[in-house]
Design an enzyme around this catalytic site. Structure first.
Site, PDB file in Angstrom:
ATOM      1  NE  ARG A 167       6.527  -9.878  -5.888  1.00  0.00           N
ATOM      2  CZ  ARG A 167       5.912 -10.789  -5.014  1.00  0.00           C
ATOM      3  NH1 ARG A 167       6.074 -10.666  -3.470  1.00  0.00           N
ATOM      4  NH2 ARG A 167       5.672 -11.930  -5.500  1.00  0.00           N
ATOM      5  CG  HIS A 225      12.298 -19.966  -6.750  1.00  0.00           C
ATOM      6  ND1 HIS A 225      12.030 -18.615  -6.771  1.00  0.00           N
ATOM      7  CD2 HIS A 225      12.128 -20.440  -5.426  1.00  0.00           C
ATOM      8  CE1 HIS A 225      11.479 -18.438  -5.360  1.00  0.00           C
ATOM      9  NE2 HIS A 225      11.565 -19.521  -4.757  1.00  0.00           N
ATOM     10  CE1 TYR A 234       8.871 -18.606  -7.869  1.00  0.00           C
ATOM     11  CE2 TYR A 234       8.462 -20.496  -6.643  1.00  0.00           C
ATOM     12  CZ  TYR A 234       8.597 -19.224  -6.789  1.00  0.00           C
ATOM     13  OH  TYR A 234       8.229 -18.386  -5.828  1.00  0.00           O
TER      14      TYR A 234
END
Length: 419
Positions: free
Chosen positions: A90, A195, A242
């Site tokens: 990540r 998202h 988002y």
């Protein structure tokens, strides 16, 4: 009912257990199987789960195993919550795009493509085990990002699957708090892709309160999603958080370049949580879990699983096949909208036509998602480059070339065809 949680060693899992304990009358569970390749995490999280259920007087048995087949065997439902590569991957997704002046984010933009490439093959292998060993009518509930792409991968292979995200339930719970009503009295006109969603109505007891919210509570709404008030006024809707990666890309990028990555913050929280889970006296959901993210995840999961057992249940926001709901997208694309469970499948509620600007962005991102899935399933630099170039946050060919090389270099250990 047996529920298997693949990725059960996640620090998220006690959030789920807390929901199962609180909502036991809604979702009766006899066995919870936690499946994870990390034995040390599995032992800590499994112990924590048992203590939480014991404290609540919940009768379910918790089984922790590294054996996928044993974990999903005879399961009524399988919840998949993976992070292939963990927080290290990540952090990579959130940083290497900066070299080419793009945002770094784990599900949106170049980093999201990297995550899809790592994740889709793993989830498809898990789904094959579910098909072979779980109950014949078992459902896969995908909470693994990027949810839209992963869910479409599952559906394309004929798996009984639905995608779940906590964005919609987060809005519902916060709006219910604003109006001082039970969340069950609030329903959302939630529409888009995972998202990439907008709230076009906020129905409270059948009355749309969104116009008054935009008129009287505009600043608070704008602060909630970190976007300019005039943008919300112009759109006439509430974009999800988002959307700031699109509507305020340069502002977000500037902040990312001087702040630690979200992965770094989450890694620190996870260390704190795992230490708490190791303490045999801790048997309640820790406060630190609120900082981990995934708010209302447990409620969303319980409500969804319960809705699949009750034909009278209200609609829930899920990721499912389009099947004509948004006529400008292919039927097999995956959209995120309210849907009801009828005759053993999810059926989207009717959707009013989208405004041109929203429809255009949805179309563009959907095109990227289809190319991203093709690259994740079949591999090859050319496929990755084509998907990268199609993303609305990239577009330029030279930028896409550089980002593709950075992605492949950062993920060579996960992509056998990339070396």
């Amino acid at each position: 009912m047996k529920l298997a949680i693949v990725g059960g060693g996640s620090t998220y899992t006690p959030e789920l257990i807390d929901g199962f304990a609180r909502m036991r009358d809604v979702l009766p569970l006899d066995e919870i199987a936690l499946v994870d390749p990390d034995e040390s995490r599995l032992a800590l999280v499994g112990g924590m789960a048992r203590r939480m259920l014991s404290r609540a007087g919940h009768p379910a048995t918790v089984v922790a195993t590294t054996d996928l087949v044993a974990g999903v065997a005879d399961a009524d439902a399988v919840l998949v919550q993976l992070r292939v590569g963990g927080q290290d991957a990540r952090h990579s997704d959130e940083t290497w795009p900066h070299d080419v002046h793009c945002i770094g984010q784990e599900t949106t933009g170049p980093g999201g493509l990297a995550k899809a490439l790592r994740t889709v093959p793993v989830v498809l292998r898990i789904a094959d085990a579910v098909r072979a060993h779980a109950k014949p009518d078992a459902w896969i509930v995908d909470f693994t990002n990027p949810v839209g792409i992963v869910t479409r991968a599952l559906l394309s292979e004929g798996h009984r699957a639905v995608g779940l995200c906590n964005v919609a339930i987060g809005f519902q719970r916060r709006f219910a708090g604003m109006f001082g009503v039970d969340p069950a009295r609030v329903s959302l006109g939630h529409v888009g892709l995972n998202h990439l969603t907008w709230e076009r109505s906020v129905m409270v007891d059948g009355v749309d309160r969104l116009p008054s919210m935009l008129a009287d509570g505009l600043d608070a709404l704008a602060d909630e999603v970190h976007l300019a008030p005039e943008l919300l006024t112009g759109l006439g809707v509430v974009p999800s958080y988002y959307l700031r990666y699109y509507y305020a890309h340069d502002e977000v990028l500037a902040a990312q370049l001087v702040e630690p990555s979200r992965a770094a913050a989450v890694r620190a929280i996870e260390h704190e949580l795992l230490a708490l889970y190791a303490d045999p006296t801790v048997d309640e959901k820790p406060e630190a879990l609120e900082r981990r993210g995934g708010a209302f995840y447990s409620e969303a999961a319980v409500e969804l699983l319960a809705a699949m057992r009750d034909t009278a249940a209200p609609s829930r926001v899920v990721n499912l096949r389009n099947d004509g709901s948004l006529p400008f997208l292919p039927d097999d694309h995956v959209i995120e909208v309210p849907a009801s469970f009828r005759d053993g499948r999810f059926v989207a509620d009717p959707i009013a036509p989208l405004d041109d600007d929203i429809r255009g962005l949805v179309s563009a991102v959907a095109g990227y998602e289809r190319l991203a899935l093709d690259a994740a399933v079949h591999g090859g630099r050319d496929r990755v480059l084509r998907a990268m170039r199609a993303h609305p946050l990239v577009l330029q060919h030279d930028r896409a070339e550089k980002l593709t090389d950075l992605l492949l270099a950062a993920n060579a250990g996960f992509l056998p065809w990339a070396s």
